[in-house]
Design an enzyme around this catalytic site. Structure first.
Site, PDB file in Angstrom:
ATOM      1  N   HIS A 169       0.832  -1.222   0.000  1.00 17.48           N
ATOM      2  CA  HIS A 169       0.000   0.000   0.000  1.00 17.48           C
ATOM      3  C   HIS A 169       0.857   1.260   0.000  1.00 17.48           C
ATOM      4  CE1 HIS A 169       0.157   1.069   4.371  1.00 17.48           C
ATOM      5  NE2 HIS A 169       0.172  -0.231   4.594  1.00 17.48           N
TER       6      HIS A 169
ATOM      7  N   ASP B 208       6.363   1.091   6.450  1.00  8.97           N
ATOM      8  CA  ASP B 208       4.933   0.768   6.385  1.00  8.97           C
ATOM      9  C   ASP B 208       4.245   1.809   5.515  1.00  8.97           C
ATOM     10  OD1 ASP B 208       2.353  -0.082   6.769  1.00  8.97           O
ATOM     11  OD2 ASP B 208       2.215   0.618   8.832  1.00  8.97           O
TER      12      ASP B 208
ATOM     13  N   GLU C 193      -5.062   2.060   2.854  1.00 12.52           N
ATOM     14  CA  GLU C 193      -5.049   0.811   3.641  1.00 12.52           C
ATOM     15  C   GLU C 193      -5.178   1.129   5.118  1.00 12.52           C
ATOM     16  OE1 GLU C 193      -3.296  -2.283   6.215  1.00 12.52           O
ATOM     17  OE2 GLU C 193      -2.643  -0.247   5.968  1.00 12.52           O
ATOM     18  N   GLU C 194      -4.474   2.175   5.552  1.00  9.63           N
ATOM     19  CA  GLU C 194      -4.417   2.474   6.985  1.00  9.63           C
ATOM     20  C   GLU C 194      -5.787   2.836   7.553  1.00  9.63           C
ATOM     21  OE1 GLU C 194      -1.990   1.687   8.634  1.00  9.63           O
ATOM     22  OE2 GLU C 194      -0.104   2.009   7.583  1.00  9.63           O
TER      23      GLU C 194
ATOM     24  N   ASP D  17       3.195  -6.250   3.680  1.00  7.89           N
ATOM     25  CA  ASP D  17       2.846  -5.130   4.565  1.00  7.89           C
ATOM     26  C   ASP D  17       3.361  -5.374   5.983  1.00  7.89           C
ATOM     27  OD1 ASP D  17       1.828  -2.741   5.457  1.00  7.89           O
ATOM     28  OD2 ASP D  17      -0.216  -3.495   5.710  1.00  7.89           O
TER      29      ASP D  17
ATOM     30  N   HIS E  31       4.075   3.170  12.621  1.00  8.60           N
ATOM     31  CA  HIS E  31       3.169   4.311  12.850  1.00  8.60           C
ATOM     32  C   HIS E  31       3.797   5.402  13.719  1.00  8.60           C
ATOM     33  CE1 HIS E  31      -0.673   1.667  12.063  1.00  8.60           C
ATOM     34  NE2 HIS E  31       0.217   1.622  11.076  1.00  8.60           N
TER      35      HIS E  31
END
Lengths: 24, 428
Positions: free
Chosen positions: B246, B258, B292-293, B320, B390
């Site tokens: 993604h 990520d 995606e998130e 991912d 994140h």
């Protein structure tokens, strides 16, 4: 979900193994 | 053989370090790519042009409406028992506080059970979750459900200890969810260090008062795109092996690990195959997902649009979980398909990564897997992944070009061989 083509597959697992080995 | 040629090109040949370089060009230029942001759209345009320049086929964008959440200004200050400015990061989809913020006493809990035991104390307070990190899957529920559970017992905001095994005072954001008929309260993450300190203070009988300010806003949905490119199969062009990662990220760090790296090794898989002049029997389709998130928004749109062709998808692949040194390929599929995949993994002996494990999955490919399509995901050395996940630490500096070479080689060999077999992977 079903794949008709595979359900009438001509290949055995052993034949698949031989096919995959050719990519080595 | 073909597998060896792909591995040589990726690891020792002209293509070595290419995926790392492509990623750095993208994420150093654009930075993080939050759903709904102009940065994400800029990244999509850059990738679209790059895929065209790379000579891939059927390069196109598929429109998606995506959530648009903005963080705004944020601050968290402890007022009692001492003045202490704390690191804070709002959670995706959270509402903001009133402009002047919220000042309230804190109730520290270490689990949802603990919260329910202390429910009568929660009214009008800010709930601080100091849950221990067990595993990402076990612990992430405090981030996703923390606000709802706190609001149900009358709290005015929720502060969640970051979901990470290791902290150097780093807040880690991520998605949280509200529930119908439960008041929406602001939700943010705090550091492990501050959560533990407040737990100690509370257990020593101190009253803790904090002032939380969040400028978060949920805006109308925005336009975005899934980015698609192909190498069209020469024998069964309507049959597909889907390779993906993604392109969107959170709005912190660079979104390099990520999942910029997952997106780029998926592109690299097609580039390696094309550079060797290879063309598999069925089509290799690269999809770089958007949003995606926010819960697999782009991939859901893709599934709804393309599910009519579900019988033509031999394998769906997503990377991912980082692109560190690969440990295995995780796979979900029938026993027959597993036997075939185990054989394919033997081709990766030169990479010293021949393990096939159960549990192939990914937010963006799960729709297909749940519908019966075989699915594969890259499992690598996860020791660092959730430490940077994140957070502001998700940058190029986490990544290693040589490890990315290996990950890309594995990804390309598996995708190519499955796409080139005479028959599709069998399903149950």
């Amino acid at each position: 979900k079903a794949i008709r083509r595979y359900s009438s597959s001509r290949k055995t697992i052993q034949e698949m193994e031989e096919e995959i080995a050719s990519y080595r | 053989g073909v597998a060896k040629a792909i591995i040589n090109l990726a690891v020792d040949g002209k293509a070595q370090n290419r995926s790392y370089e492509r990623l750095s060009l993208l994420v150093d230029t654009v930075g993080p790519r939050l759903s709904g942001s102009r940065d994400l759209e800029k990244a999509i345009q850059i990738m679209y042009r790059s895929l065209l320049e790379d000579g891939l086929q059927h390069v196109h964008l598929e429109p998606v409406r995506v959530p648009h959440w903005e963080r705004g200004e944020e601050s968290l200050i402890m007022l009692e028992p001492r003045i202490h400015t704390m690191a804070v990061m709002g959670l995706g989809s959270s509402i903001g506080t009133p402009p002047n913020g919220i000042t309230a006493p804190v109730l520290v809990v270490n689990s949802f059970e603990d919260l329910h035991k202390k429910a009568l104390e929660a009214l009008g307070k800010i709930v601080v979750y100091n849950q221990p990190f067990v595993s990402y899957q076990d612990t992430v529920k405090y981030r996703t459900r923390g606000a709802v559970q706190a609001a149900e017992v009358g709290a005015v905001a929720a502060l969640v200890r970051s979901v990470t095994p290791l902290s150097i005072y780093s807040p880690h954001t991520g998605m949280q969810e509200y529930q119908e008929n439960v008041p929406k309260i602001p939700a943010a993450c705090i550091t492990v260090e501050d959560a533990e300190m407040m737990a100690r203070m509370a257990s020593e009988g101190h009253q803790i008062i904090v002032h939380l300010k969040m400028g978060a806003r949920n805006l109308p949905e925005a336009d975005s795109f899934n980015t698609v490119a192909e190498i069209v199969g020469w024998k069964y062009p309507d049959e597909v092996v889907l390779v993906s990662g993604h392109l969107d990220s959170w709005d912190v760090g660079q979104g390099a690990m990520d999942d910029g790296a997952g997106a780029v090794i998926s592109w690299e898989a097609l580039s390696l195959i094309k550079d060797l002049g290879l063309r598999p029997k069925r089509t290799l389709r690269l999809v770089l997902w958007t949003a995606e998130e926010q819960g697999g928004i782009g991939s859901l749109q893709y599934f709804l649009l393309h599910k009519k062709n579900i019988s033509k998808y031999s394998l769906v692949m997503e990377s991912d979980l980082g692109t560190f040194l690969p440990i295995a390929l995780q796979f979900t599929g029938s026993e027959e398909a597993k036997a075939i995949m185990k054989n394919i993994m033997c081709l990766l002996q030169p990479l010293n990564t021949t393990q096939l494990l159960d549990g192939g999955e990914g937010t963006d490919i799960n729709y297909w897997i749940q519908a019966g399509v075989p699915g594969a995901s890259l499992l690598d050395d996860l020791s660092k992944y959730f430490t940077f996940h994140h957070s502001q630490g998700d940058t190029m500096s986490v990544l290693n070009p040589k490890e990315m070479n290996v990950a890309a080689a594995l990804w390309a060999v598996v995708a190519y061989v499955v796409a080139d077999l005479e028959e599709m992977l069998p399903r149950d």
